[in-house]
Design an enzyme around this catalytic site. Structure first.
Site, PDB file in Angstrom:
ATOM      1  N   HIS A  45      37.528  34.884  34.916  1.00  0.00           N
ATOM      2  CA  HIS A  45      36.210  34.269  35.453  1.00  0.00           C
ATOM      3  C   HIS A  45      34.735  34.843  34.537  1.00  0.00           C
ATOM      4  O   HIS A  45      33.331  33.706  35.373  1.00  0.00           O
ATOM      5  CB  HIS A  45      35.646  35.322  37.370  1.00  0.00           C
ATOM      6  CG  HIS A  45      36.751  35.562  37.820  1.00  0.00           C
ATOM      7  ND1 HIS A  45      37.067  33.771  38.751  1.00  0.00           N
ATOM      8  CD2 HIS A  45      37.651  35.700  38.454  1.00  0.00           C
ATOM      9  CE1 HIS A  45      38.105  33.919  39.755  1.00  0.00           C
ATOM     10  NE2 HIS A  45      38.937  35.392  39.602  1.00  0.00           N
ATOM     11  N   GLN A 152      48.753  40.635  37.871  1.00  0.00           N
ATOM     12  CA  GLN A 152      47.751  41.145  39.207  1.00  0.00           C
ATOM     13  C   GLN A 152      48.830  40.623  40.395  1.00  0.00           C
ATOM     14  O   GLN A 152      48.875  39.385  40.299  1.00  0.00           O
ATOM     15  CB  GLN A 152      46.434  40.379  38.866  1.00  0.00           C
ATOM     16  CG  GLN A 152      45.785  41.245  37.907  1.00  0.00           C
ATOM     17  CD  GLN A 152      44.077  40.086  38.314  1.00  0.00           C
ATOM     18  OE1 GLN A 152      43.460  39.529  37.314  1.00  0.00           O
ATOM     19  NE2 GLN A 152      43.593  40.408  39.128  1.00  0.00           N
ATOM     20  N   GLU A 154      47.885  39.303  43.311  1.00  0.00           N
ATOM     21  CA  GLU A 154      47.099  39.005  43.982  1.00  0.00           C
ATOM     22  C   GLU A 154      47.465  37.949  45.350  1.00  0.00           C
ATOM     23  O   GLU A 154      46.280  37.346  45.628  1.00  0.00           O
ATOM     24  CB  GLU A 154      45.456  38.503  43.587  1.00  0.00           C
ATOM     25  CG  GLU A 154      45.812  37.389  42.665  1.00  0.00           C
ATOM     26  CD  GLU A 154      44.740  37.329  41.433  1.00  0.00           C
ATOM     27  OE1 GLU A 154      43.677  38.311  41.727  1.00  0.00           O
ATOM     28  OE2 GLU A 154      44.998  36.892  40.282  1.00  0.00           O
ATOM     29  N   ASP A 180      41.884  38.915  46.641  1.00  0.00           N
ATOM     30  CA  ASP A 180      42.277  37.450  46.169  1.00  0.00           C
ATOM     31  C   ASP A 180      43.375  38.096  47.224  1.00  0.00           C
ATOM     32  O   ASP A 180      44.217  36.877  48.030  1.00  0.00           O
ATOM     33  CB  ASP A 180      42.212  36.888  45.191  1.00  0.00           C
ATOM     34  CG  ASP A 180      41.540  35.644  44.440  1.00  0.00           C
ATOM     35  OD1 ASP A 180      40.381  35.439  44.956  1.00  0.00           O
ATOM     36  OD2 ASP A 180      41.322  36.878  43.424  1.00  0.00           O
TER      37      ASP A 180
END
Length: 258
Positions: A45, A152, A154, A180
């Site tokens: 990001h 991750q 998510e 998420d």
């Protein structure tokens, strides 16, 4: 280079970190001087390419922080370049399957664990690393032990396969992405929802059973303490969050007195 995140998790001590979304060497240094143990340079990001990430990695190392990089994608080049730049570990976003986790190990660990490509790069001191004195396989073993691969969790798909993913040799832990994950579970932003809290417990229990690291996001000191009390090995906030809260507290404190 000492991996403080791994050392603290191994000793059962709380590891504290922050995602880096601000492209500033000074901010990394300030976070180190403030007492954090690790930073996660966010190339998913954040506005970073390899050259900038390398500079932030160097700043972290010089101040005793463990630099972890959140990869921009689950693909070989995205992972390999950040490890070659000196990242001591990778967060891999949006994992959905055991097969993806196996690919991450293949690209991120040297043989015999994986099939990471070797070059005379920064992470190996350009071919002059002292660890290589015992031969290339000894070097591979030491680098594999020091390099953390942390997918991750998510997505709902990752959650449903978490026990199998965590059990894979070469996967060193899991970082829960609560935003998420809550979206994927159909309870967007409901962080106290029983469904999300049960997901936290399931991931944590899977990591504990496999003797792997389990990390989570924390927005406040109270949030961090609650998650550490649950059994998480560490938590991470964000540099942007620190800046926002500091500015807000400063401004509000003055406005109330004017």
């Amino acid at each position: 280079m000492v991996n403080r995140l791994k050392e603290k998790a191994t000793r059962g001590e709380a590891a504290l970190g922050a995602f880096i979304g601000i492209s500033s060497i000074a901010s990394v240094e300030i976070l180190a001087l403030g007492g954090l143990d690790f930073v996660i340079i966010d190339t998913e990001h954040g506005p970073f390419e390899v050259e900038t990430a390398l500079q932030l990695i160097m700043a972290a190392e010089l101040r005793g922080l463990t630099p972890i990089v959140r990869a921009r994608a689950t693909e070989r080049s995205a992972l390999l370049k950040m490890l070659d730049a000196g990242g001591q570990g990778l967060l891999i976003p949006y994992l959905k399957s055991v097969a993806e986790a196996e690919s991450i190990v293949s690209w991120g660990k040297y043989r015999p664990v994986g099939d990471r490509g070797y070059s005379f790069n920064r992470s190996g001191d350009y071919g002059l690393a002292q660890e290589a004195a015992g031969g290339i396989m000894e070097y591979f073993a030491q680098k594999n032990a020091a390099t953390l691969l942390i997918p991750q969790c998510e997505t709902a798909e990752c959650l449903e396969q978490i026990e199998s993913i965590v059990a894979l040799p070469g996967i060193d832990g899991i970082f829960i992405g609560p935003f998420d994950l809550s979206i994927s579970l159909g309870i967007a932003g409901q962080f106290d929802h029983p469904k999300l809290q049960e997901a936290f417990r399931r991931v944590l229990q899977a990591c504990q059973a496999a003797n792997k690291i389990c990390l989570n996001l924390a927005s406040t000191p109270e949030d961090a303490l609650a998650k550490l009390a649950m059994g998480f090995h560490g938590v991470a906030s964000t540099d942007i969050g620190f800046l926002k809260s500091g500015v807000s507290a400063f401004v509000q404190g003055i406005r109330k007195g004017v």
